[in-house]
Write a protein that holds these residues in place. Structure first.
Motif, PDB file in Angstrom:
ATOM      1  N   UNK A  40       0.760  -1.126   0.129  1.00  0.00           N
ATOM      2  CA  UNK A  40      -0.038   0.008   0.043  1.00  0.00           C
ATOM      3  C   UNK A  40       0.837   1.402   0.000  1.00  0.00           C
ATOM      4  N   UNK A  41       1.911   1.197   0.653  1.00  0.00           N
ATOM      5  CA  UNK A  41       2.816   2.270   0.537  1.00  0.00           C
ATOM      6  C   UNK A  41       3.492   2.861  -0.700  1.00  0.00           C
ATOM      7  N   UNK A  42       3.364   1.720  -1.888  1.00  0.00           N
ATOM      8  CA  UNK A  42       3.935   1.815  -3.016  1.00  0.00           C
ATOM      9  C   UNK A  42       2.482   1.924  -4.130  1.00  0.00           C
ATOM     10  N   UNK A  43       1.511   2.360  -3.590  1.00  0.00           N
ATOM     11  CA  UNK A  43       0.410   2.588  -4.459  1.00  0.00           C
ATOM     12  C   UNK A  43      -0.154   3.947  -4.545  1.00  0.00           C
ATOM     13  N   UNK A  44      -0.543   4.576  -5.636  1.00  0.00           N
ATOM     14  CA  UNK A  44      -0.939   5.785  -5.951  1.00  0.00           C
ATOM     15  C   UNK A  44      -2.311   5.622  -6.317  1.00  0.00           C
ATOM     16  N   UNK A  61       9.315  -1.548  -7.501  1.00  0.00           N
ATOM     17  CA  UNK A  61       9.848  -1.010  -6.292  1.00  0.00           C
ATOM     18  C   UNK A  61       9.242  -1.986  -5.178  1.00  0.00           C
ATOM     19  N   UNK A  62       7.863  -2.638  -5.422  1.00  0.00           N
ATOM     20  CA  UNK A  62       7.537  -3.472  -4.434  1.00  0.00           C
ATOM     21  C   UNK A  62       8.317  -4.913  -4.428  1.00  0.00           C
ATOM     22  N   UNK A  63       8.744  -5.217  -5.581  1.00  0.00           N
ATOM     23  CA  UNK A  63       9.641  -6.492  -5.860  1.00  0.00           C
ATOM     24  C   UNK A  63      11.002  -6.155  -5.139  1.00  0.00           C
ATOM     25  N   UNK A  64      11.608  -4.979  -5.447  1.00  0.00           N
ATOM     26  CA  UNK A  64      12.860  -4.911  -4.719  1.00  0.00           C
ATOM     27  C   UNK A  64      12.856  -4.566  -3.335  1.00  0.00           C
ATOM     28  N   UNK A  65      11.894  -4.269  -2.682  1.00  0.00           N
ATOM     29  CA  UNK A  65      11.696  -3.958  -1.377  1.00  0.00           C
ATOM     30  C   UNK A  65      11.324  -5.422  -0.697  1.00  0.00           C
TER      31      UNK A  65
END
Length: 295
Positions: A40-44, A61-65
Motif C-alpha cells: 500500500x505504501x507503493x500505491x498511488x 519497487x515492491x519487488x525490490x523491497x
C-alpha cells in the motif's frame, strides 16, 4: 532422505543439514502486518469525477523491497525431508466463539476498556500483533478452559509464559481485560484492524447517509464489522443473504439473539440496502475520524 539447505552468496555456496537450521534462516512474515503496508505504501490513487478510483502500483519497487526485506541473505531450502503441515480450511470463528463461551463464560468489554485498547494500539502493526495474540488465546481456551475473572495479562504471563515476547503497549492495552473478554476483544481488535486498513488504503468516500452520534459510533462499528466478517464473510453468505434486503432488517435478523443496545437497531436509515453495508461502514469510520479531529 535427509533434508538439506543450500546457501548461496557471491563468494561461496554450501549445504547445511536440516537439523542445523536456525530461525533466522527461515523467511518469516505476516501478510497483514508486513506485506499489506509494503504494497500500500507503493500505491498511488487517482480519482476523476464520474469515474471509479484508479490504483497504480509501483511493481518494480515492491519487488525490490520484498527482496531486500525478506529474501536477501536467506538460504535456499529444499523440501526433501521436511515435514509439512497443511491447513486445508479457514478458521470457523463462529464455532470457536461458541466453544470458548461454553468453557469460559464471556461478557462484553466496557466502553472504558475498549477506549483503552484503541488508545494504546495506535498503529496497524500493533493492532495486528494484538489480534494474533487473542486468536492464540482463543485457540487455547477452546481446547482447555479458564477462570473468566483471571486477568488476561496474568494468563499470558503465568500460564502461557508469553509476556517477554509481547510489546508493552499490547500488555497495557490488555490491562483491563480478563479471560471473559476474549471474544469481545477479538471483535474489537478485528474492527480496529479493518479501520486501520481503510486509512492505509486512503479510500475516497462519497456516501451520503444518516449520521451516527459520536457516543454510539464505536460500538456500532464493532457490531457492523461482525456482520461483515462473520455473517457475510462465511461460505454460505450468497445463499443466506440477499443484497436487496433492507440493511436495517438484515442487521436486526443477525442480532436477534444478541443483547445489543437499542440504537443498534433504531439508528438505521430506512432506505439502505444490504448491498450498501460496506459503504455505510466506511462512512461511519470517516465520521468518527472527523469527530476525533474536531476534538
Amino acid at each position: 532422505k535427509t533434508g538439506t539447505v543450500q546457501i548461496f552468496s557471491s563468494f561461496t555456496s554450501f549445504e547445511n543439514i536440516l537439523s542445523e537450521l536456525m530461525e533466522h534462516h527461515v523467511i518469516c512474515y505476516d501478510v497483514e502486518k508486513d506485506l499489506f503496508p509494503l504494497v500500500l505504501s507503493n500505491c498511488q490513487y487517482s480519482l476523476e469525477r464520474g469515474h471509479e478510483t484508479i490504483s497504480e502500483y509501483d511493481l518494480p519497487r515492491i519487488q525490490q523491497q520484498i527482496l531486500t526485506h525478506f529474501l536477501q541473505g536467506k538460504p535456499l531450502i529444499t523440501r526433501a525431508g521436511i515435514p509439512v503441515l497443511v491447513n486445508t480450511q479457514e478458521r470457523d470463528y463462529d464455532t470457536i466463539f461458541k466453544t470458548v463461551c461454553g468453557k469460559v463464560p464471556q461478557i462484553p468489554l466496557s466502553s472504558l476498556a475498549q477506549n483503552t485498547v484503541s488508545r494504546e494500539l495506535d498503529s496497524y502493526s500493533e493492532v495486528c500483533a494484538a489480534l494474533k495474540i487473542v486468536e492464540l488465546l482463543l485457540g487455547f481456551l477452546s481446547l482447555t478452559s479458564g477462570d473468566p475473572t483471571m486477568k488476561l495479562v496474568t494468563y499470558l504471563q503465568d500460564v502461557l509464559k508469553m509476556d517477554q515476547n509481547i510489546d508493552h503497549h499490547i500488555l497495557k492495552a490488555f490491562g483491563k481485560c480478563t479471560l471473559g473478554h476474549c471474544v469481545c476483544l477479538w471483535k474489537v481488535l478485528s474492527s480496529l484492524r479493518s479501520e486501520n486498513m481503510l486509512r492505509l488504503k486512503r479510500v475516497s468516500l462519497a456516501f451520503a447517509g444518516k449520521s451516527f452520534s459520536n457516543r454510539n459510533v464505536d460500538q456500532w462499528l464493532i457490531e457492523i464489522h461482525e456482520v461483515l466478517l462473520l455473517g457475510l464473510g462465511c461460505l454460505r453468505a450468497t445463499e443466506d443473504w440477499n443484497p436487496s434486503w433492507s440493511l436495517k432488517q438484515a442487521v436486526s435478523v443477525y442480532m436477534r439473539h444478541k443483547d445489543v443496545p437499542p440504537y443498534m437497531k433504531e439508528d438505521f436509515p430506512e432506505n439502505l440496502q444490504l448491498s450498501q453495508i460496506v459503504e455505510t461502514w466506511k462512512y461511519a469510520i470517516t465520521a468518527k475520524q472527523e469527530w476525533m479531529m474536531e476534538g
